[in-house]
Design a protein around this motif. Structure first.
Motif, PDB file in Angstrom:
ATOM      1  N   GLY D  37       0.852  -1.385  -0.027  1.00 17.43           N
ATOM      2  CA  GLY D  37       0.024  -0.064  -0.097  1.00 17.43           C
ATOM      3  C   GLY D  37       0.985   1.334  -0.174  1.00 17.43           C
ATOM      4  N   PRO D  38       0.251   2.311  -0.483  1.00 13.28           N
ATOM      5  CA  PRO D  38       1.193   3.505  -0.327  1.00 13.28           C
ATOM      6  C   PRO D  38       1.453   3.901   0.878  1.00 13.28           C
ATOM      7  CG  PRO D  38      -1.261   4.103  -1.027  1.00 13.28           C
ATOM      8  CD  PRO D  38      -1.217   2.398  -0.578  1.00 13.28           C
ATOM      9  N   ASN D  39       2.584   4.921   0.961  1.00 17.19           N
ATOM     10  CA  ASN D  39       3.004   5.315   2.207  1.00 17.19           C
ATOM     11  C   ASN D  39       1.935   6.094   3.163  1.00 17.19           C
ATOM     12  OD1 ASN D  39       5.515   5.876   0.134  1.00 17.19           O
ATOM     13  ND2 ASN D  39       6.195   5.405   2.172  1.00 17.19           N
ATOM     14  N   GLY D  40       1.762   5.789   4.234  1.00 16.17           N
ATOM     15  CA  GLY D  40       0.848   6.387   5.061  1.00 16.17           C
ATOM     16  C   GLY D  40      -0.482   5.442   5.207  1.00 16.17           C
ATOM     17  N   HIS D 185      19.821  -4.395  -6.895  1.00 21.68           N
ATOM     18  CA  HIS D 185      18.999  -5.522  -7.456  1.00 21.68           C
ATOM     19  C   HIS D 185      19.615  -6.682  -7.025  1.00 21.68           C
ATOM     20  CE1 HIS D 185      16.412  -7.384 -10.266  1.00 21.68           C
ATOM     21  NE2 HIS D 185      17.476  -7.846 -10.896  1.00 21.68           N
ATOM     22  N   HIS D 211       7.569  -2.596  -0.708  1.00 25.96           N
ATOM     23  CA  HIS D 211       7.200  -1.695  -1.651  1.00 25.96           C
ATOM     24  C   HIS D 211       7.795  -2.130  -3.113  1.00 25.96           C
ATOM     25  CE1 HIS D 211       5.562   1.603   0.413  1.00 25.96           C
ATOM     26  NE2 HIS D 211       6.481   1.927   1.117  1.00 25.96           N
ATOM     27  N   ALA D 249      -4.220   3.662  -6.778  1.00 25.46           N
ATOM     28  CA  ALA D 249      -3.961   4.172  -5.383  1.00 25.46           C
ATOM     29  C   ALA D 249      -2.368   3.765  -5.095  1.00 25.46           C
ATOM     30  CB  ALA D 249      -4.800   3.432  -4.402  1.00 25.46           C
ATOM     31  N   TYR D 250      -1.713   2.868  -5.811  1.00 22.86           N
ATOM     32  CA  TYR D 250      -0.479   2.185  -5.237  1.00 22.86           C
ATOM     33  C   TYR D 250       0.679   2.381  -6.403  1.00 22.86           C
ATOM     34  CZ  TYR D 250       3.106  -0.479  -3.074  1.00 22.86           C
ATOM     35  OH  TYR D 250       4.162  -0.971  -2.616  1.00 22.86           O
ATOM     36  N   ILE D 251       0.440   1.872  -6.982  1.00 21.79           N
ATOM     37  CA  ILE D 251       1.633   1.656  -8.171  1.00 21.79           C
ATOM     38  C   ILE D 251       1.737   2.923  -9.147  1.00 21.79           C
ATOM     39  CG2 ILE D 251       2.567   0.102 -10.046  1.00 21.79           C
ATOM     40  CD1 ILE D 251       0.733  -1.889  -8.952  1.00 21.79           C
ATOM     41  N   GLY D 252       0.933   3.572  -9.546  1.00 26.53           N
ATOM     42  CA  GLY D 252       0.846   4.624 -10.557  1.00 26.53           C
ATOM     43  C   GLY D 252       0.828   4.294 -11.876  1.00 26.53           C
ATOM     44  N   ASP D 254       2.030   5.080 -14.774  1.00 24.04           N
ATOM     45  CA  ASP D 254       3.418   5.396 -15.797  1.00 24.04           C
ATOM     46  C   ASP D 254       4.177   4.115 -15.144  1.00 24.04           C
ATOM     47  OD1 ASP D 254       2.024   7.272 -16.842  1.00 24.04           O
ATOM     48  OD2 ASP D 254       3.163   8.692 -16.019  1.00 24.04           O
ATOM     49  N   ASP D 258       6.380   1.228 -16.200  1.00 21.99           N
ATOM     50  CA  ASP D 258       8.092   1.041 -16.086  1.00 21.99           C
ATOM     51  C   ASP D 258       8.261  -0.210 -15.462  1.00 21.99           C
ATOM     52  OD1 ASP D 258       8.242   3.491 -17.439  1.00 21.99           O
ATOM     53  OD2 ASP D 258       8.477   4.618 -15.595  1.00 21.99           O
ATOM     54  N   ALA D 260       9.425  -3.297 -14.851  1.00 26.88           N
ATOM     55  CA  ALA D 260       9.814  -4.349 -15.904  1.00 26.88           C
ATOM     56  C   ALA D 260       9.449  -5.762 -15.052  1.00 26.88           C
ATOM     57  CB  ALA D 260      11.012  -4.467 -16.514  1.00 26.88           C
TER      58      ALA D 260
END
Lengths: 236, 364, 293, 260, 419
Positions: D37-40, D185, D211, D249-252, D254, D258, D260
Motif C-alpha cells: 500500500g502507499p506510504n501512510g 537489485h 514496496h 492508489a499504489y503503483i501509479g 506510468d 516502467d 519491468a
C-alpha cells in the motif's frame, strides 16, 4: 555554460578510499544522474560537493573552486543538498522547516510566496503545515526535504535517493513534482538514485560509478539502451 | 569502492590475551598480586587502595544501570549510604557480621527494586530527576530517623580491626576484605554483563523496540538493572564502613552522587576496568589536588576533569584504544566491509568453538 | 488566611529564583540539546564580575550590562573551545563536562574572590508594599517581573524570530541545518553566549537575595532542573510556571502537611515530577513529540 | 509448527486520526503473505498492532487461535513471533555474532545469579546457541563476518544479520518490514532466495511489508493492499498488480509500465 | 583568595604515594597500625627545632568560607611566632610551628582520608571545622593515639575525656550558647513569647536544647512556635512568615548559614515583624550579617561570644586586635577583613596550643595531651573579659564560658540583662 564541474575528485573515510577520481559536468539548467551499486561512491560524491567530506581534486561551481568550503558556505553559494534519509528537522514544524530552508534569504515577501509555491508543488504538506516533521509519513518527509531545499532558491539541487523507502506511487509523485520544479524554475540537479528507471524520468544524462570511479557516462537515452547497464543497475 | 579485507579480528594485544595460557595464567597472576600487595605496601597506600575499592564497587553498580543499560541514575550514592547505615546499625547492635552483610546487600536491593518499579516507567531525564531525589530526600530522612541513624552526628562502627592471630595490621586486613568482597562483586558483574543479560541490557540501552521484539521487556530489565545496581551500591556501603568506619547524612549528599557519575564517565562507561579507574579517580584526585594546593582543590579538580575528558572523551578505559588508534583506524574505517572475494568463507568456524571473549560487549 | 496568601507570595518569590536559572538551562538546551550543569556557575561568575565592577566604582546598572557582555563572550568561548569537542559524542560525557566546568568555575570564583559572603547591591529597593493584605518587597516584585520579561522575550525568540528558529534547527540536526546555509558553529556559540548572558541577568537578579558566594546557586540548581523537567524542556513559560508551582507547593506542604514539615519539603518537587510525568511524559507545557516507529 | 495469524476488524486511532479501519485477513500456516500500500496507508501501524508495539483500538489479533492484541511485544516473542525493522537496529559496536545471539535470549535458561556465577547449564546453553548462530550466519552467507563489529558491514548486510537474529528466535511467525528497502537489485535476488528457503526448511509463516513489487510478486502466496487505513483488496500478487484500484492508489499508471 | 597553603613537601607526597603504589617497598615502620609512639621517644611530627600540626577542614564547597578562616587564623598566629624565632617549649627548646592543612570539602570520608595521610607526619591534628568530618576519624585517632584537639565543633562528645581521651573541642558546646541566652531571658522579669528557628542537625538541636533547659521552670517564657530549616535550603521566607504569625516577641535563631540569617532578618522586616533576636556566635558578625540584614531595625539583637569582634570600634585600639589584623594578611594569606569569627577562634587555638607547648617537657603526644589538659584560666589574646580557656573541666571544651552581647548598631556591648 557549465555550472558545476568535478574533475578527479577523491575522498576517503580514514584510510578507506571511497572516491578515486570522479568527474562530473552539470550544465546550467541541466540534470545529471549518478548511478551505481551500493558503496560505489554516489552519496560520497554529493557530500564532496556540499562540503561534508574532505575531498581532493577539483570542484568548481560557477567558476569558483568550492572544494574545502564548509557546508554552510557551499549552501550560501546556491547549492542545496537533500541528504539520504531526508534530514528533516524532526522537532520543528513543517512551516518552521521551510523557514529554516530560507534562512539565508532577506526577502520576506519572496519567502512567503515560495512557501506557497512549495505547498502547491507538494499539496500533501498543506494540511500538515503545523505538524512536527517527525510525525510525517516517509513520503511527506521526502517532500518536505525537497521543499526545504528549494526554499533557499538554490541554483543547484543535490538529490540523494529521493525514492528510498517510498511506495511506487509516492516515489512517482515526488519525482513528478521535482520534474515540474525543474521545468518551472530551471534549477540544475545532481540526482543519485537506486531506481534508475525513476532517475531517467528526470535526468538528461548520467554517469555510472564503480568503486569510486566513472565507468560509463552518457545521455539517458544511450544508457537506457545498453543491456549490461539494464541488467546490472536497472533491475531489468 | 575500496575494500578492507579483514585479517582475523584483532590487534596484537588482544590476540595475545586470547592465547590459552595467558587466559589461564592471567587470573592466577592477578590473584597472587592481590594477596601479596597488602603485605608489601605502606599503610597509606593500603588505605588509599581500600578506598578506591569502595568507590570502584559503587561506580560498578552505577555502570550496571547507566553504562550498560542506559538509564541515567543520580541516586547511586543513596544506596551506598543505605548500605553503610544498615551496616553501622547492625554492628552497633552486635548482630552477626554475616547477617549484617546480607542485610547491607538486601535492604538497598529491595529499596532499589521498589523505586525502580516506579521510576523505570520514565525515561531519559525524567528518570534522572526521580533518582536524584533519593539522596536529596535521603539526607533529611536520615536526620529524621535519628533513632536508627544517629541523626546528623552519624554512626561510628569499628568492626574491622585485624583479628588476633592473623598477625596482620588493620589496614592490611581491611584491604583484604575489600579485595575479597569487591573482587567477588566485580567477577560476578563481569560475568553478568557478558552473555544473556549483558546483551539484554545493551539492547535495552540501544533500542527498546528491538529489545521487546526479542522477548526482552525493557521495563523488567530496567528494573532488574536498577535493582542490581542498588544491591552493588549496598555492598559498596558495607565496604565503606569496613574502610571509613563512620557514616553520617553527608555520606549520601547528592553532590557525591554527581561525583560518582563523573567517576563513571571518566573511568569509561560500560566498562569493568573503567569502573576501577573511575573509583581510582574519585579517590585519588582529591588527594592529589590537596597535595598540589589545598586552597585550590575545586579549581584543580574541575580543570583535571576537563583535561582528561578533552584528551579521552571515552574515559580512561579508552586509553589503550586511543593509543593504538592509528592502527585501528585502518580496520574501523567507515567503509563497510564486504564478503571476501574468494568463496572460502570458513575462517570463522574454527575459532568459534573457543568462545572468543567479546571485548566489544563491555569495552573492557 | 493571611498567612496562606503570604506563604503563596513567598513561594512565588523563591520560585522566581529557580525560574531564573531554569530559563538559562532551557535556552542552552534548545540551542544545543544539552543539559548544562555549569549554567549556575556561569551566572555566579557573571555576578562576581558585576560585583567587582561596582567595587571599582562602576554604577550598578552599567556593571550588570558589562557582566552580561562578558558572559556572552565567555559562553561563546566555552562552546567553541571546550564543548564543541563533545557535542557530537555521547551526551552523558557532555553533561559530565559541564559538571567539570561547574567545579572549575566555582574554584576560580573562590580563588579570585574568596569563599566569603559578599553583599551584592540590588537593583530594586527592599521597601515593602502591601498587596491583598500581605507584604511583598519591591525587590521580590522587581525580580519576578524581570523574570517574566525574560521569559516572554525567550518565548518570542524561539517561536518568532529567525535566530531562535536557527538555534533550534542546529540543535535538532546540525548537518542538515548546514545544508540550508546555517553557520552551525557560529550559531552554537551564539546559543551558549545567549544562555550565559541570560545567566548573568539571573545572577544579578538573585544575588542580592541569596548573598554572593561561589556556590550561591548550587542548591538552586536541583530545583531549577526539577522545574525544567516539570515544565517541559521546550517551553520557557512552562519552566517558569513550574518553578513557581514548586516554590509555592513546597511552602504550603511544609506548613500544612504535618508529616512533610520543613525538613522533607524538598521531596515535594520530585513527587510532583513523578506524578506529572507519569501522566504527561513531555512535562506540563512541553510539546508532545510523535515519533513514528 | 508454522503459526496461523488471524486479524479481525482491527482498528487503530491516534487522537482523532483513524490510522486503521476494520482490517481483517487470515494468514494460513506456512504462507508467505504480503502487505502493500502507499506510504501512510497504515502498513507499519498494522505491523505494530500484530507485534504488540501498538494496541489496536478495537478488533482482535489471533496467533494460532489465541487472542494476543494488547499483549506486550516481549510476551508475543514468547508466542513465537519475530520481526525485523524497516531500519535495521543493530548494536553497531558489538560483533555480528553477538547481535545474532540476542535472538537467542528467550531460549537461554537461567536467572541473573546463574549467569553471574557462570553455572554449567548457562555456559553449555550459551555454547550451543553460539554454534547454532554461527551455523545460521554461515547458511546465510555471513559466516565470514561473524566476528566483525556490525558497524563495519554495509546496509544490505545489516538486513541479513537482522534476519538471522530473528531466525535464531526459532519463530513460528516472522514479520519482515520492508526487507528490500535500499537493497541493490542483486541483493534483492538473494533475499528472495533466502525467504523461499525459509519456508521450505524452517516451516515458518511469513508476513512481508514491501514496496518492491518484484519481490512481492516473486514471493507471496497472497497479498492484502491497504489504502488510507482500510483494506482495498486481497488476493494474489498478480491479481493486485492488475487491479485498477491498486494501480490507481499504489503503483501509479506510468510506473506500472516502467516496472519491468 | 590568592594564597597558597602549599607545603614544600606537598609534591613530594604525591610523588611518594605514586611510587609507593608502583614500586612496593617491603619496609613497614614498626609502630604503624595500633601502637602509637611510646615512652620518651619523640612522636612523629616533632624535631628539636620544629613541630608540624595537621588540619583537615573544608576549603572548598559550601562551608569553605569559615573553613578557610580556621586555617588562616592559626597559620597567621604561628606565622607571626615563627617570624619571631619560634615557640618556646617546656623542654627548653624553641621550635617553629608548621601547619599542614588539607581540604575535606565537608566530606567525612575525605576527612578520614586526610587524617590517614597526615597522621604519621604531624604531631597533632587541630582546628578542623565540622561535626561529621571530625567524627569520621575520631575512633581512628583514639586507636592511633593521635591528638585531635581544639577543633571547631560544639559536639559534646569531643569534650568527654572518658569517651574521647585524645580529643578536645575548642568552641563552647552548642548547649552552652543556647543556655546563656535562655538564662538571660528567663531573668528579664517580663513575659516573652519565643519563636525558635533552628538548623536541622546537631548544631541547631544543641542550641535549642541548651535554651529550653535554661528556660525550664521560668513561667514568664512561652515557646509559641518552633521550626527547622535545612542547611541546603535557598530560603527561609516561609519559616519566617509562619513564625511571624505566631506573634512572638523574641526569636531564638540557631542558624549557621550567613546568607540565610541575612535574608531572615530582611524578611522579618518586610513582614513588619520586629521581635528581639538571638543569633549564634558564628552568624552574628556586624559587618557580614547585621549590616546587610538591617539589624538596627530591631529592638534588640543578642548574641553570645568569647572573642572580640575585630571590626568593632570599641576594639580599634586593642593591642591584641591590632596584632591579629596585621598578622592575618601577612602570615595567614587572608587579605580581606575576617568575615567569620572562626578566624579569631583559630588564632586563639594557636595561643592555647602555645600555652600547652610551654608546659610540655617531652616531645611526645602523651605529654602534650597532659599539658593541654591542664590549662586553667588562660586568657588567650582576643578573648573577651570574663571568658577564659579552661581545659580541666571534664565534659567541657577548652572554652566554655561565653558572655551575652547586644548589638549597638556598629558592634557589640556586653550586657547583663535583657532589656
Amino acid at each position: 555554460m557549465t555550472l558545476l564541474e568535478l574533475e578527479g575528485v577523491t575522498a576517503s573515510y580514514g584510510p578507506v578510499q571511497v572516491l578515486d577520481g570522479v568527474s562530473l559536468r552539470v550544465p546550467d539548467n541541466g540534470a545529471v544522474g549518478i548511478l551505481g551499486a551500493n558503496g560505489a561512491g554516489k552519496t560520497t560524491t554529493l557530500r564532496a560537493i556540499s562540503g561534508t567530506v574532505r575531498a581532493g581534486g577539483r570542484i568548481v561551481f560557477d567558476g569558483k573552486d568550492i572544494r574545502g568550503l564548509r557546508p554552510d558556505r557551499v549552501a550560501a553559494l546556491g547549492i542545496a543538498h537533500v541528504p539520504e534519509g531526508r534530514g528533516t528537522l524532526g522537532d520543528l514544524t513543517v512551516r518552521e522547516n521551510l523557514r529554516v530552508g530560507a534562512y539565508l534569504r532577506k526577502d520576506a515577501k519572496g519567502v512567503a510566496q515560495d512557501i506557497d509555491y512549495c505547498l502547491d508543488l507538494f499539496p500533501n504538506l498543506q494540511n500538515r503545515i503545523r505538524s512536527n516533521a517527525s510525525a510525517l509519513s516517509g513520503g511527506e518527509q521526502q517532500m518536505l526535504a525537497v521543499a526545504r531545499a528549494i526554499m533557499s532558491k538554490p541554483r543547484l539541487l543535490l538529490l540523494d535517493e529521493a525514492s528510498l523507502g517510498l511506495a511506487p506511487s509516492t516515489a512517482k509523485n515526488v519525482y513528478d513534482a521535482i520534474r515540474r520544479l525543474r521545468i518551472e524554475s530551471g534549477i540544475a540537479m545532481v540526482v543519485v538514485e537506486q531506481n534508475a528507471n525513476l532517475a531517467f524520468t528526470l535526468v538528461d544524462s548520467a554517469t555510472v560509478l564503480e568503486t569510486g570511479r566513472n565507468v560509463l557516462t552518457g545521455t539517458s537515452a544511450e544508457l537506457r539502451g545498453m543491456d549490461e547497464i539494464r541488467r546490472a543497475y536497472l533491475g531489468g | 569502492m575500496a575494500r578492507v579485507v579483514e585479517a582475523p579480528a584483532s590487534s596484537a594485544a588482544s590476540s595475545f590475551r586470547r592465547r590459552p595460557w595467558v587466559r589461564r595464567a592471567g587470573p592466577l597472576v592477578l590473584l597472587v598480586v592481590l594477596v601479596a600487595l597488602p603485605l608489601m605496601l605502606p599503610e597509606g597506600a593500603n588505605d588509599t587502595l581500600a578506598r578506591i575499592g569502595v568507590f570502584a564497587v559503587a561506580v560498578l553498580g552505577l555502570n550496571v544501570v547507566m553504562g550498560y543499560t542506559g538509564q541515567v541514575s543520580l541516586g547511586q550514592i543513596f544506596f551506598l549510604g543505605l548500605g553503610a547505615y544498615v551496616t553501622a546499625y547492625g554492628v552497633t547492635n552486635d548482630w552477626n557480621i554475616v547477617l549484617v552483610f546480607v542485610l547491607a546487600c538486601l535492604v538497598p536491593a529491595v529499596v532499589g527494586l521498589v523505586v525502580a518499579l516506579a521510576a523505570a516507567r520514565l525515561g531519559g531525564l525524567a528518570i534522572a530527576m526521580v533518582t536524584i531525589a533519593l539522596p536529596i530526600v535521603g539526607v533529611p530522612l536520615a536526620k529524621r530517623l535519628s533513632d536508627y541513624t544517629g541523626g546528623s552526628q552519624g554512626l561510628s562502627a569499628r568492626f574491622t580491626d585485624a583479628p588476633e592471630g592473623t598477625g596482620l595490621y588493620d589496614d592490611q586486613w581491611q584491604l583484604y576484605l575489600v579485595f575479597l568482597i569487591g573482587g567477588t562483586v566485580f567477577l560476578l558483574t563481569r560475568n553478568l554483563v557478558r552473555g544473556r543479560y549483558g546483551r539484554a541490557f545493551a539492547i535495552v540501552k540501544g533500542n527498546e523496540n528491538v529489545a521487546s521484539s526479542m522477548g526482552i521487556s525493557p521495563y523488567r530489565y530496567k528494573v532488574l538493572a536498577f535493582t542490581i545496581a542498588s544491591l552493588i551500591g549496598g555492598v559498596s556501603g558495607f565496604l565503606y564502613m569496613v574502610v571509613v568506619q563512620y557514616t553520617s547524612p553527608e555520606t549520601m549528599s547528592f553532590g557525591h552522587s554527581i561525583e560518582l557519575l563523573v567517576a563513571m564517565v571518566i573511568g569509561g562507561a560500560a566498562s569493568i576496568v573503567g569502573s576501577i579507574l573511575g573509583g581510582a579517580f574519585y579517590v585519588v584526585v582529591p588527594d592529589l589536588t590537596n597535595a598540589i594546593d589545598p586552597s585550590l582543590t575545586a579549581l584543580l579538580q574541575g580543570a583535571l576533569l576537563l583535561v582528561v575528558l578533552f584528551l579521552l572523551p571515552g574515559g580512561l578505559a579508552s586509553l589503550p584504544r586511543a593509543l593504538t588508534r592509528g592502527r585501528r583506524r585502518s580496520r574501523a574505517g567507515r567503509g563497510p566491509a564486504a564478503p571476501p572475494t574468494t568463496p572460502s568463507s570458513t575462517t570463522g568456524s574454527g575459532t568459534a568453538a573457543e568462545e572468543p571473549e567479546t571485548e566489544r560487549q563491555g569495552h573492557a | 488566611m493571611d498567612k496562606f496568601i503570604q506563604l503563596v507570595v513567598d513561594g512565588l518569590s523563591t520560585g522566581s529564583v529557580y525560574a531564573a536559572l531554569a530559563l538559562a538551562i532551557v535556552l542552552v538546551h534548545q540551542a544545543t540539546g544539552l543539559i548544562n550543569f555549569a549554567q549556575g556557575g556561569l551566572a555566579v561568575l557573571a555576578a562576581y564580575v558585576a560585583w567587582w565592577l561596582t567595587n571599582q566604582g562602576v554604577p550598578l546598572v552599567l556593571a550588570i550590562l558589562l557582566s552580561i557582555v562578558f558572559s556572552f563572550a565567555l559562553g561563546a568561548l566555552v562552546e567553541r573551545y571546550l564543548m564543541r569537542r563533545f557535542e557530537r559524542g555521547d551526551p552523558d560525557t557532555a553533561v559530565v563536562v559541564t559538571i567539570g566546568l561547574l567545579t572549575l568555575i566555582t574554584g576560580v570564583a573562590g580563588w579570585l574572590w574568596t569563599y566569603n559572603n559578599q553583599q551584592f547591591p540590588s537593583l530594586f529597593s527592599l521597601e515593602t508594599v502591601s498587596l491583598l493584605g500581605v507584604s511583598v518587597s519591591i525587590r521580590s516584585i522587581g525580580t519576578t517581573l524581570a523574570i517574566v520579561v525574560v521569559m516572554v522575550l525567550l518565548q518570542a525568540l524561539f517561536a518568532g524570530t529567525k535566530l531562535g528558529l536557527a538555534l533550534r534547527a542546529v540543535a535538532v540536526n546540525p548537518q542538515s541545518a548546514a545544508f540550508s546555509g546555517l553557520p552551525v558553529g557560529r550559531l552554537l556559540m551564539v546559543g551558549w553566549g545567549l544562555a550565559a548572558a541570560l545567566g548573568a541577568v539571573a545572577g544579578a537578579l538573585v544575588a542580592p537575595q541569596l548573598t554572593l558566594t561561589p556556590g550561591m546557586l548550587d542548591n538552586a540548581l536541583v530545583y531549577a532542573l526539577a522545574a525544567v523537567i516539570l515544565g517541559g524542556l521546550t517551553s520557557p513559560v512552562g519552566v517558569v510556571v513550574a518553578a513557581w508551582i514548586i516554590g509555592v507547593l513546597e511552602n504550603l506542604a511544609a506548613v500544612y502537611v504535618g508529616f512533610i514539615g520543613f525538613d522533607l519539603k524538598v521531596a515535594v518537587p520530585f513527587i510532583l515530577i513523578f506524578v506529572v510525568l507519569i501522566v504527561r511524559p513531555q512535562g506540563l507545557f512541553g510539546r508532545k513529540v510523535v515519533v513514528r516507529v | 509448527m508454522a503459526a496461523e495469524l488471524t486479524l479481525q476488524d482491527v482498528s487503530l486511532q491516534f487522537g482523532g486520526i483513524k490510522v486503521l479501519q476494520e482490517v481483517g485477513f487470515v494468514v494460513e500456516p506456512g504462507q508467505i503473505f504480503g502487505l502493500v500500500g502507499p506510504n501512510g496507508a497504515g502498513k507499519t501501524s498494522l505491523f505494530n498492532c500484530i507485534s504488540g508495539h501498538y494496541r489496536p483500538t478495537s478488533g482482535t489479533v489471533r496467533i494460532d487461535g489465541a487472542e494476543v492484541q494488547g499483549a506486550r511485544p516481549a510476551t508475543l516473542a514468547g508466542h513465537g513471533l519475530a520481526r525485523t525493522f524497516q531500519h535495521p537496529a543493530l548494536q553497531l559496536h558489538a560483533t555480528v555474532l553477538e547481535n545474532v545471539l540476542l535472538g537467542a535470549h528467550s531460549r537461554l535458561p537461567g536467572g541473573p545469579l546463574e549467569w553471574a556465577l557462570r553455572l554449567p547449564r548457562a555456559r553449555r546453553a550459551e555454547r550451543e546457541l553460539r554454534a547454532e548462530a554461527l551455523e545460521l550466519l554461515e547458511r546465510n552467507g555471513l559466516g565470514w563476518a561473524a566476528h566483525l563489529p556490525a558497524d563495519e558491514l554495509s546496509h544490505g548486510l545489516h538486513k541479513g544479520v537482522e534476519l538471522c537474529r530473528a531466525l535464531l528466535m526459532k519463530p513460528k511467525l516472522l514479520l519482515l518490514d520492508e526487507p528490500a528497502a535500499g537493497l541493490p537489485h542483486a541483493e534483492v535476488e538473494t533475499l528472495i532466495a533466502t525467504v523461499r528457503r525459509l519456508r521450505e526448511e524452517d516451516d515458518i509463516t511469513v508476513v512481508i511489508v514491501e514496496h518492491h513489487m518484484g519481490l512481492i510478486a516473486a514471493l507471496t502466496d497472497r497479498v492484502v493492499v491497504l489504502d488510507h487505513g482500510a483494506k482495498l483488496m486481497e488476493g494474489t500478487a498478480a491479481q493486485a498488480q492488475s487491479d485498477p484500484r491498486v494501480i490507481e492508489a499504489y503503483i501509479g499508471k506510468d510506473a506500472a509500465d516502467d516496472a519491468a | 583568595m590568592r594564597k597558597h597553603l602549599r607545603s614544600r613537601r606537598a609534591l613530594g607526597i604525591a610523588v611518594a604515594s605514586a611510587v609507593a603504589i608502583t614500586l612496593p617497598g617491603c619496609a613497614r615502620e614498626v609502630g604503624g597500625g595500633g601502637d602509637g609512639g611510646s615512652g620518651g621517644e619523640a612522636s612523629p611530627g616533632i624535631t628539636d627545632d620544629s613541630i608540624t600540626l595537621g588540619i583537615t577542614t573544608p576549603l572548598s564547597g559550601a562551608t569553605a568560607g569559615p573553613g578557610t578562616c580556621t586555617v588562616a587564623g592559626i597559620t597567621a598566629y604561628f606565622g607571626a611566632k615563627n617570624a619571631e624565632g619560634g615557640v618556646e617549649f617546656g623542654d627548653g627548646k624553641t621550635r617553629t610551628v608548621e601547619i599542614e592543612a588539607l581540604d575535606d570539602a565537608y566530606d567525612p570520608q575525605q576527612a578520614a582520608a586526610n587524617y590517614d595521610q597526615l597522621k604519621d607526619e604531624v604531631f597533632a591534628m587541630t582546628a578542623g571545622l565540622g561535626t561529621p568530618t571530625n567524627r569520621a576519624w575520631r575512633d581512628a585517632a583514639i586507636a592511633d593515639e593521635v591528638p585531635q584537639v581544639l577543633i571547631m565543633t560544639g559536639d559534646p562528645l569531643f569534650s568527654d575525656a572518658e569517651e574521647s581521651p585524645w580529643q578536645l573541642g575548642f568552641v563552647p558546646i552548642y548547649q552552652n550558647e543556647g543556655e546563656a541566652f535562655g538564662e538571660l531571658l528567663a531573668s528579664s522579669g517580663q513575659d516573652h513569647k519565643v519563636a525558635i528557628l533552628s538548623q536541622n542537625d546537631d548544631y541547631g538541636e544543641g542550641y535549642v536544647e541548651g535554651f529550653t533547659s535554661a528556660i525550664e521552670g521560668a513561667d514568664n517564657i512561652e515557646v509559641v512556635e518552633q521550626l527547622t530549616y535545612e542547611a541546603t535550603d535557598t530560603s527561609v521566607d516561609a519559616q519566617i512568615t509562619q513564625l511571624a504569625a505566631s506573634g512572638a516577641d523574641v526569636v531564638f535563631n540557631a542558624m549557621s548559614q550567613v546568607p540565610l540569617v541575612v535574608s531572615a532578618l530582611q524578611k522579618a522586616q518586610q513582614l513588619n515583624w520586629k521581635p528581639s533576636w538571638f543569633l549564634p556566635s558564628n552568624t552574628s558578625s556586624p559587618g557580614a550579617v547585621l549590616e546587610p540584614g538591617g539589624g538596627a531595625a530591631f529592638p534588640g539583637i543578642y548574641s553570645v561570644s568569647f572573642a572580640k569582634a575585630p571590626a568593632s570600634p570599641a576594639f580599634a585600639e586593642d593591642e591584641d586586635v591590632k596584632a591579629y589584623l596585621a598578622a592575618l594578611p601577612q602570615y595567614g594569606n587572608y587579605p580581606d577583613p575576617p568575615a567569620f569569627p572562626h578566624c579569631q577562634w583559630s588564632w586563639m587555638v594557636g595561643a592555647t596550643l602555645e600555652q600547652a607547648f610551654s608546659e610540655m617537657t617531652e616531645p611526645t603526644r602523651e605529654n602534650f595531651m597532659e599539658a593541654l589538659r591542664s590549662i586553667e584560666d588562660f586568657q588567650a589574646p582576643l578573648m573577651l573579659p570574663d571568658t577564659t580557656v579552661n581545659t580541666t573541666e571534664d565534659g567541657q571544651p577548652a572554652v566554655s564560658t561565653v558572655v551575652v552581647q547586644k548589638y549597638n548598631g556598629r558592634g557589640y556591648d556586653t550586657v547583663e540583662s535583657f532589656e
